[in-house]
Design an enzyme around this catalytic site. Sequence first.
Site, PDB file in Angstrom:
ATOM      1  N   CYS A 196      -2.695  -0.644   9.590  1.00 44.68           N
ATOM      2  CA  CYS A 196      -1.769  -0.316   8.507  1.00 44.68           C
ATOM      3  C   CYS A 196      -1.605   1.203   8.498  1.00 44.68           C
ATOM      4  O   CYS A 196      -2.595   1.926   8.353  1.00 44.68           O
ATOM      5  CB  CYS A 196      -2.354  -0.796   7.183  1.00 44.68           C
ATOM      6  N   ASN A 197      -0.384   1.659   8.693  1.00 50.31           N
ATOM      7  CA  ASN A 197      -0.141   3.106   8.725  1.00 50.31           C
ATOM      8  C   ASN A 197      -0.480   3.742   7.381  1.00 50.31           C
ATOM      9  O   ASN A 197      -1.056   4.829   7.321  1.00 50.31           O
ATOM     10  CB  ASN A 197       1.323   3.395   9.065  1.00 50.31           C
ATOM     11  N   TYR A 245       0.834  -1.203   0.000  1.00 47.32           N
ATOM     12  CA  TYR A 245       0.000   0.000   0.000  1.00 47.32           C
ATOM     13  C   TYR A 245       0.871   1.256   0.000  1.00 47.32           C
ATOM     14  O   TYR A 245       0.440   2.307  -0.456  1.00 47.32           O
ATOM     15  CB  TYR A 245      -0.875   0.034   1.266  1.00 47.32           C
ATOM     16  N   GLY A 246       2.073   1.123   0.544  1.00 46.27           N
ATOM     17  CA  GLY A 246       2.940   2.292   0.742  1.00 46.27           C
ATOM     18  C   GLY A 246       3.332   3.012  -0.535  1.00 46.27           C
ATOM     19  O   GLY A 246       3.751   4.164  -0.497  1.00 46.27           O
ATOM     20  N   CYS A 270       5.175   1.361  10.767  1.00 43.10           N
ATOM     21  CA  CYS A 270       4.698   0.377   9.796  1.00 43.10           C
ATOM     22  C   CYS A 270       4.475  -0.901  10.584  1.00 43.10           C
ATOM     23  O   CYS A 270       5.332  -1.289  11.394  1.00 43.10           O
ATOM     24  CB  CYS A 270       5.745   0.167   8.702  1.00 43.10           C
TER      25      CYS A 270
HETATM   26  N1  DGL Z   1       1.858  -2.588   6.959  1.00 45.56           N
HETATM   27  C1  DGL Z   1       1.856  -1.401   6.129  1.00 45.56           C
HETATM   28  C2  DGL Z   1       1.935  -0.137   7.003  1.00 45.56           C
HETATM   29  O1  DGL Z   1       1.801  -0.189   8.185  1.00 45.56           O
HETATM   30  C3  DGL Z   1       3.015  -1.315   5.181  1.00 45.56           C
HETATM   31  C4  DGL Z   1       3.183  -2.250   4.078  1.00 45.56           C
HETATM   32  C5  DGL Z   1       2.721  -1.748   2.722  1.00 45.56           C
HETATM   33  O2  DGL Z   1       3.343  -0.830   2.148  1.00 45.56           O
HETATM   34  O3  DGL Z   1       1.768  -2.327   2.247  1.00 45.56           O
HETATM   35  O4  DGL Z   1       2.113   0.933   6.524  1.00 45.56           O
END
Ligand code: DGL
Length: 278
Positions: A88-89, A57-58, A198
């Site tokens: 998820c941040n 997602y980042g 993250c």
């Molecule tokens: N777990 C996601 C977060 O906390 C990061 C991984 C992603 O980029 O998908 O931002």
Amino acid sequence: MSKLSLGLNKNTIIGRSRQPIGVFDSGLGGLSILKALKDKLPNERFVYYGDTAHLPYGDKSENTLKEYVSSIFSFLNQQDCKLIVVACNSAATVIHKLENLPFVDDQIVEVISPIVALIAEQKKYQRIGVIGTRKTIGSGMFDQKLSQLNSSLEIVAKATPLLAPMIEDGFVEEDVLLPIFKRYFKGFENCELLIPACTHYPIIYNQIEKYFDNGLKVLHTPKIIAEKVDQVLANQQLINPEKNDKEDSFYLSDITNDFLREAKLFLGSDVNFSLVSL
Ligand code: DGL
């Protein structure tokens, strides 16, 4: 006014307290939050959704991310969740921009605001490092907000986009991470505290602490989020009074053997995932 404050009767509250808590992430990093939630709230049942078909997602554009996150909210609404934990941040950076969500503010806990509020209030640490995905760091939701709330803090924020995929792929040994840390942590030498923004990073907390020779404290965020969820549920009398006898449910939008191996890394045990594409 939130619909939760509109005089619900006791039976309604007891009924709602038995509903599950929805937790989601782009993939499996959110399982680090789920683990802390299960320790803190042993009576609760959880529904986990990992959007493995769309990670990371980042690196996604805001519009694409908003579409993914909206679909997950609808899915978790269909599962009758009483509260959603955005584990998820990167996803948390778009929540306030989503319209017509099937949940009100009191029913959503994300992983950024509770950490920002805690760090802005504390007096122990002045020089704070923040690492996360491009989306999380680019949003300014940590550095800008922290500086606004407490102008005496010195913040060093850096995107560390290689770390989540490395963790996903099991590249977590100290010697493998060393050259990456050397590059990413330039400028963090004087920091006293690091916010690992993250949900994948709990897997490498020890490696980061060792890299700084324990001279910098790594904030263990899953526990803080679990405490916040406990507080939010308690305020609304939504903590399940009895152990839920139904099993937790785990859904992924793509399933591979690597994802299953990685899930075990986060949870410490095997679980059964069902495939649901949204
Ligand atoms: N777990 C996601 C977060 O906390 C990061 C991984 C992603 O980029 O998908 O931002």
